[in-house]
Design a protein around this motif. Structure first.
Motif, PDB file in Angstrom:
ATOM      1  N   MET A  70      24.106 116.948  12.508  1.00 17.33           N
ATOM      2  CA  MET A  70      23.991 115.606  13.036  1.00 17.33           C
ATOM      3  C   MET A  70      25.289 114.853  12.706  1.00 17.33           C
ATOM      4  SD  MET A  70      21.279 112.469  12.313  1.00 17.33           S
ATOM      5  CE  MET A  70      20.326 113.407  11.222  1.00 17.33           C
ATOM      6  N   PRO A  71      25.888 114.167  13.660  1.00 15.29           N
ATOM      7  CA  PRO A  71      27.120 113.426  13.395  1.00 15.29           C
ATOM      8  C   PRO A  71      26.861 112.231  12.487  1.00 15.29           C
ATOM      9  CG  PRO A  71      26.409 113.102  15.667  1.00 15.29           C
ATOM     10  CD  PRO A  71      25.478 114.096  15.048  1.00 15.29           C
ATOM     11  N   ARG A  72      27.823 111.962  11.630  1.00 12.34           N
ATOM     12  CA  ARG A  72      27.712 110.801  10.734  1.00 12.34           C
ATOM     13  C   ARG A  72      28.003 109.538  11.525  1.00 12.34           C
ATOM     14  NH1 ARG A  72      28.188 111.911   4.840  1.00 12.34           N
ATOM     15  NH2 ARG A  72      28.099 109.667   4.840  1.00 12.34           N
ATOM     16  N   THR A  73      27.308 108.483  11.167  1.00 13.39           N
ATOM     17  CA  THR A  73      27.531 107.211  11.829  1.00 13.39           C
ATOM     18  C   THR A  73      28.310 106.287  10.907  1.00 13.39           C
ATOM     19  OG1 THR A  73      25.422 106.367  11.016  1.00 13.39           O
ATOM     20  CG2 THR A  73      25.425 107.393  13.192  1.00 13.39           C
ATOM     21  N   LYS A  74      28.914 105.288  11.484  1.00 13.03           N
ATOM     22  CA  LYS A  74      29.670 104.313  10.712  1.00 13.03           C
ATOM     23  C   LYS A  74      28.713 103.495   9.847  1.00 13.03           C
ATOM     24  CE  LYS A  74      32.847 100.497  11.289  1.00 13.03           C
ATOM     25  NZ  LYS A  74      33.571  99.662  12.216  1.00 13.03           N
ATOM     26  N   SER A  75      29.108 103.245   8.599  1.00 18.67           N
ATOM     27  CA  SER A  75      28.282 102.433   7.704  1.00 18.67           C
ATOM     28  C   SER A  75      28.362 100.965   8.099  1.00 18.67           C
ATOM     29  CB  SER A  75      28.754 102.585   6.262  1.00 18.67           C
ATOM     30  OG  SER A  75      28.502 103.878   5.805  1.00 18.67           O
ATOM     31  N   SER A  76      27.259 100.305   7.985  1.00 17.97           N
ATOM     32  CA  SER A  76      27.180  98.872   8.238  1.00 17.97           C
ATOM     33  C   SER A  76      26.363  98.239   7.130  1.00 17.97           C
ATOM     34  CB  SER A  76      26.499  98.596   9.571  1.00 17.97           C
ATOM     35  OG  SER A  76      27.229  99.149  10.624  1.00 17.97           O
ATOM     36  N   TYR A  77      26.489  96.945   6.985  1.00 16.96           N
ATOM     37  CA  TYR A  77      25.686  96.254   5.999  1.00 16.96           C
ATOM     38  C   TYR A  77      25.332  94.871   6.500  1.00 16.96           C
ATOM     39  CZ  TYR A  77      29.826  93.592   4.655  1.00 16.96           C
ATOM     40  OH  TYR A  77      30.906  92.758   4.664  1.00 16.96           O
ATOM     41  N   GLY A  78      24.347  94.302   5.867  1.00 23.61           N
ATOM     42  CA  GLY A  78      23.935  92.945   6.188  1.00 23.61           C
ATOM     43  C   GLY A  78      23.438  92.275   4.923  1.00 23.61           C
ATOM     44  N   LEU A  79      23.466  90.991   4.911  1.00 25.43           N
ATOM     45  CA  LEU A  79      22.992  90.222   3.768  1.00 25.43           C
ATOM     46  C   LEU A  79      21.843  89.328   4.206  1.00 25.43           C
ATOM     47  CD1 LEU A  79      26.405  89.121   2.232  1.00 25.43           C
ATOM     48  CD2 LEU A  79      24.921  90.959   1.455  1.00 25.43           C
ATOM     49  N   ILE A  80      20.835  89.251   3.372  1.00 28.45           N
ATOM     50  CA  ILE A  80      19.692  88.384   3.628  1.00 28.45           C
ATOM     51  C   ILE A  80      19.487  87.519   2.403  1.00 28.45           C
ATOM     52  CG2 ILE A  80      17.207  88.276   4.072  1.00 28.45           C
ATOM     53  CD1 ILE A  80      17.492  91.029   5.407  1.00 28.45           C
ATOM     54  N   HIS A  81      19.347  86.228   2.613  1.00 34.90           N
ATOM     55  CA  HIS A  81      19.101  85.303   1.512  1.00 34.90           C
ATOM     56  C   HIS A  81      17.609  85.000   1.472  1.00 34.90           C
ATOM     57  CE1 HIS A  81      20.017  82.143  -1.360  1.00 34.90           C
ATOM     58  NE2 HIS A  81      19.095  81.435  -0.737  1.00 34.90           N
ATOM     59  N   TYR A  82      16.968  85.345   0.357  1.00 35.99           N
ATOM     60  CA  TYR A  82      15.542  85.096   0.196  1.00 35.99           C
ATOM     61  C   TYR A  82      15.321  83.795  -0.558  1.00 35.99           C
ATOM     62  CZ  TYR A  82      14.391  89.668   1.964  1.00 35.99           C
ATOM     63  OH  TYR A  82      14.223  90.740   2.775  1.00 35.99           O
ATOM     64  N   PHE A  83      14.166  83.202  -0.380  1.00 41.22           N
ATOM     65  CA  PHE A  83      13.806  81.939  -1.011  1.00 41.22           C
ATOM     66  C   PHE A  83      13.760  82.070  -2.532  1.00 41.22           C
ATOM     67  CE2 PHE A  83      10.533  78.962  -2.550  1.00 41.22           C
ATOM     68  CZ  PHE A  83      11.167  77.776  -2.219  1.00 41.22           C
ATOM     69  N   ASP A  84      13.254  83.212  -3.018  1.00 40.16           N
ATOM     70  CA  ASP A  84      13.169  83.410  -4.465  1.00 40.16           C
ATOM     71  C   ASP A  84      13.374  84.880  -4.809  1.00 40.16           C
ATOM     72  OD1 ASP A  84      10.726  84.681  -3.877  1.00 40.16           O
ATOM     73  OD2 ASP A  84       9.572  82.882  -4.313  1.00 40.16           O
TER      74      ASP A  84
END
Length: 55
Positions: free
Chosen positions: A1-15
């Motif tokens: 299986m070909p490797r995919t480009k890494s991605s990231y995201g940030l989520i800000h939670y209330f607590d």
């Protein structure tokens, strides 16, 4: 299986409890056929595995 480009995201939670619950329930689940890593955000110069920490 070909490797995919890494991605990231940030989520800000209330607590920290909500964020910890998201880590526990989502880390390792598959998204578009790939496992995802859900973890605490850390400062740019800090390269430390925080997967065992729950604040």
């Amino acid at each position: 299986m070909p490797r995919t480009k890494s991605s990231y995201g940030l989520i800000h939670y209330f607590d920290r409890r909500s964020a910890a619950l998201a880590i526990l329930s989502l880390n390792g689940r598959h998204l578009f056929g790939q496992p995802i890593k859900v973890n605490w955000a850390i400062a740019s110069g800090q390269r430390e595995d925080t997967s065992g920490r729950f604040y």
